[in-house]
Scaffold this motif. Structure first.
Motif, short mmCIF file in Angstrom:
data_model
loop_
_atom_site.label_atom_id
_atom_site.label_comp_id
_atom_site.label_asym_id
_atom_site.label_seq_id
_atom_site.Cartn_x
_atom_site.Cartn_y
_atom_site.Cartn_z
N GLU A 65 0.84 -1.19 0.00
CA GLU A 65 0.00 0.00 0.00
C GLU A 65 0.88 1.25 0.00
N ASN A 67 0.33 5.78 -0.17
CA ASN A 67 -0.70 6.81 -0.04
C ASN A 67 -0.16 8.16 -0.42
N ARG A 72 -5.12 12.77 -0.69
CA ARG A 72 -5.95 11.95 0.20
C ARG A 72 -6.42 10.68 -0.50
N THR A 73 -5.44 9.94 -1.06
CA THR A 73 -5.73 8.68 -1.74
C THR A 73 -4.86 7.57 -1.18
N LEU A 74 -5.35 6.36 -1.27
CA LEU A 74 -4.65 5.16 -0.85
C LEU A 74 -4.62 4.23 -2.05
N HIS A 75 -3.46 3.64 -2.32
CA HIS A 75 -3.31 2.76 -3.47
C HIS A 75 -2.69 1.43 -3.01
N CYS A 117 3.52 -1.85 3.74
CA CYS A 117 3.48 -0.41 3.52
C CYS A 117 4.85 0.04 3.05
N ASP A 121 6.32 6.46 0.57
CA ASP A 121 5.22 7.38 0.86
C ASP A 121 5.05 7.47 2.36
#
Length: 133
Positions: A65, A67, A72-75, A117, A121
């Protein structure tokens, strides 16, 4: 989905559309889980997520993940496990204790990492002083 540490197939997870969320029949389970988390001081550290698959992972792949706090996005995307620059696991799947080798996976074989994670980012828990953030 495949266990990325050993390449061994895991029990398949349902697709998101088929996965059943929490309902009133889960009230006792949630209360018990909250009590265990509270007992160990982990109420603000761990929670629940709905386990599901959108697509299979091959042996040697991990889901990562990232971000963007400004947008304000999560990928989430797939990376090769031996080339990822992930910082740490952010989601785990519980596994039965029987039939597992001691020390296989996180927490002595009780969990398998299912999401990592990246350090590139702002991961949960990572501080970054770029632009005063």
């Amino acid at each position: 989905m495949t266990d990325t540490e050993t390449g061994v197939p895991r029990n398949p997870l349902p697709r998101f559309e088929e996965a059943e969320g929490l309902g009133p029949e889960d009230a006792e389970f949630v209360e018990d889980l909250v009590a265990v988390l509270a007992k160990h001081g982990n109420l603000d550290r761990f929670g629940l997520c709905l386990l599901h698959d959108h697509f299979p992972l091959r042996a040697g792949e991990v889901l990562v993940e990232t971000n963007d706090p400004v947008a304000r996005t999560l990928h989430a995307h797939v990376e090769k496990a031996d080339r990822t620059q992930h910082a740490k696991a952010s989601q785990w799947r519980f596994v039965p204790h029987d039939g597992r080798e001691p020390g296989a996976g996180s927490a002595g074989g009780s969990c398998q990492e299912i999401m990592l994670c990246t350090t590139l980012d702002l991961c949960p828990g990572r501080t970054d002083d770029r632009d005063g953030r």
